[in-house]
Design a protein around this motif. Sequence first.
Motif, short mmCIF file in Angstrom:
data_model
loop_
_atom_site.label_atom_id
_atom_site.label_comp_id
_atom_site.label_asym_id
_atom_site.label_seq_id
_atom_site.Cartn_x
_atom_site.Cartn_y
_atom_site.Cartn_z
N GLU A 12 19.40 6.55 -6.27
CA GLU A 12 19.41 5.64 -7.09
C GLU A 12 19.46 5.94 -8.69
N ALA A 13 18.70 7.05 -9.12
CA ALA A 13 18.58 7.33 -10.48
C ALA A 13 19.80 8.04 -10.79
N ARG A 14 20.29 8.90 -9.82
CA ARG A 14 21.67 9.60 -10.19
C ARG A 14 22.78 8.71 -10.25
N GLY A 15 22.94 7.69 -9.21
CA GLY A 15 23.82 6.76 -9.60
C GLY A 15 23.83 6.11 -10.71
N ARG A 16 23.05 5.98 -11.41
CA ARG A 16 22.85 5.22 -12.81
C ARG A 16 23.31 6.18 -13.93
N LEU A 17 23.11 7.58 -13.58
CA LEU A 17 23.44 8.45 -14.54
C LEU A 17 25.04 8.44 -14.50
N ARG A 18 25.75 8.51 -13.17
CA ARG A 18 27.12 8.63 -13.01
C ARG A 18 27.84 7.47 -13.91
N LYS A 19 27.01 6.18 -13.70
CA LYS A 19 27.75 5.09 -14.40
C LYS A 19 27.76 5.31 -15.88
N ARG A 20 26.96 6.01 -16.32
CA ARG A 20 26.92 6.55 -17.72
C ARG A 20 28.00 7.30 -18.29
N HIS B 273 0.88 -1.11 0.02
CA HIS B 273 0.01 0.08 -0.07
C HIS B 273 0.67 1.16 -0.03
N ILE B 274 2.22 1.01 0.79
CA ILE B 274 2.97 2.45 0.39
C ILE B 274 3.32 2.54 -0.87
N MET B 275 3.79 1.41 -1.64
CA MET B 275 4.33 1.73 -3.04
C MET B 275 2.87 2.11 -3.69
N GLN B 276 1.89 1.53 -3.66
CA GLN B 276 0.86 2.16 -4.53
C GLN B 276 0.42 3.47 -4.30
N ARG B 277 0.72 4.12 -3.04
CA ARG B 277 0.35 5.34 -2.71
C ARG B 277 1.35 6.37 -3.43
N CYS B 278 2.73 5.77 -3.37
CA CYS B 278 3.85 6.64 -4.08
C CYS B 278 4.24 6.47 -5.49
N ASN B 279 3.87 5.46 -6.09
CA ASN B 279 4.53 4.96 -7.52
C ASN B 279 4.16 6.02 -8.45
N GLN B 280 3.20 7.09 -8.48
CA GLN B 280 3.10 7.95 -9.41
C GLN B 280 4.22 8.88 -9.34
N ARG B 281 4.24 9.52 -8.16
CA ARG B 281 5.35 10.44 -8.22
C ARG B 281 6.72 10.04 -8.22
N LEU B 282 6.97 8.91 -7.63
CA LEU B 282 8.43 8.33 -7.51
C LEU B 282 8.92 8.00 -9.17
N PHE B 283 7.89 7.38 -9.69
CA PHE B 283 8.29 7.18 -11.39
C PHE B 283 8.44 8.33 -11.93
N ASP C 165 11.48 4.85 -19.57
CA ASP C 165 10.37 4.28 -18.96
C ASP C 165 11.16 2.80 -18.14
N ALA C 166 11.58 2.19 -18.91
CA ALA C 166 12.13 0.66 -18.26
C ALA C 166 13.03 0.81 -17.22
N GLU C 167 13.86 1.87 -17.51
CA GLU C 167 14.85 2.18 -16.42
C GLU C 167 14.38 2.62 -15.11
N ALA C 168 13.50 3.67 -15.45
CA ALA C 168 12.85 4.35 -14.26
C ALA C 168 12.01 3.01 -13.51
N GLU C 169 11.47 2.47 -13.97
CA GLU C 169 10.94 1.14 -13.58
C GLU C 169 12.02 0.27 -12.54
N ASP C 170 13.06 0.20 -13.23
CA ASP C 170 13.91 -0.52 -12.49
C ASP C 170 14.59 0.29 -11.33
N VAL D 6 5.39 -3.20 -10.86
CA VAL D 6 6.36 -2.80 -10.26
C VAL D 6 6.03 -3.35 -8.95
N THR D 7 5.02 -3.15 -8.35
CA THR D 7 4.29 -3.55 -7.04
C THR D 7 4.63 -4.95 -6.88
N GLU D 8 4.04 -5.85 -7.89
CA GLU D 8 4.29 -7.22 -7.69
C GLU D 8 5.58 -7.83 -7.54
#
Length: 235
Positions: free
Chosen positions: A92-100, A34-44, A54-59, A220-222
């Motif tokens: 997490e997202a910025r860490g992936r950018l640094r790797k690029r 339920h925490i994920m379902q409440r926050c998914n929209q903004r965090l994605f 899209d796919a990397e954002a889900e990861d 993502v939730t499942e």
Amino acid sequence: MTSPVRLVPVDYAALDDNALVAQVRSGQREAFRHIMQRCNQRLFRIARSVVGEDAEAEDVLQESYMRAYNKLDTFRGDSTLLTWLTSIVLNEARGRLRKRHTMVGLEQIDAAPDDTHHVIRFPSKFGNEDPAVSAARAQIRHLLEHAIDELPEAFRTVYVMREIEECTVEETATLLAIKPETVKTRLHRARRLLRTSLQGTLAVTMSEAFPFMGQRCARVTEAVMARLDLQVGAR
């Protein structure tokens, strides 16, 4: 003879964020769903504003949720749960950018004049010919998403947080570790670039940009719940 105790199902949807956190800490993993379902929209949306895909954002979301679950005991409530989760997603997202190795220096972006970055200009297809058709609105939203994708990452993240997620200047500045004045400057430049591309006609569709409900939210939730099951089983 003593009658058996009947367990009353927990109405997770009725609990506030702090109560959900308490449930998770007590071992109720379903509360984390339920925490994920409440926050998914903004965090994605915020993850996608950084990584641009899209796919990397889900990861990013999956990994961030796993990190959050495993360090939930460190959440003290000094900020809202959503703000705390947002900071994890941004890291997490910025860490992936640094790797690029493709990040442009933020100082260069902030110091550059307004016209050094260009958004791909999309032609106007609709005008006033058929503004009420839902299919046309979907196409316009698609153009908006692409135009936002073309913004420099530093501008894009500020734009998504301020205009789409309606974060305050102060919250945006804190989460991005920049000055409030820098937030305002980047937002101003992002707006100028988007006006050039989209001619300022898409405000009505803003709240529908980068949808995360339905199948994507469930996927993502499942996936996170399955990983948590494996983690617990391995202990």
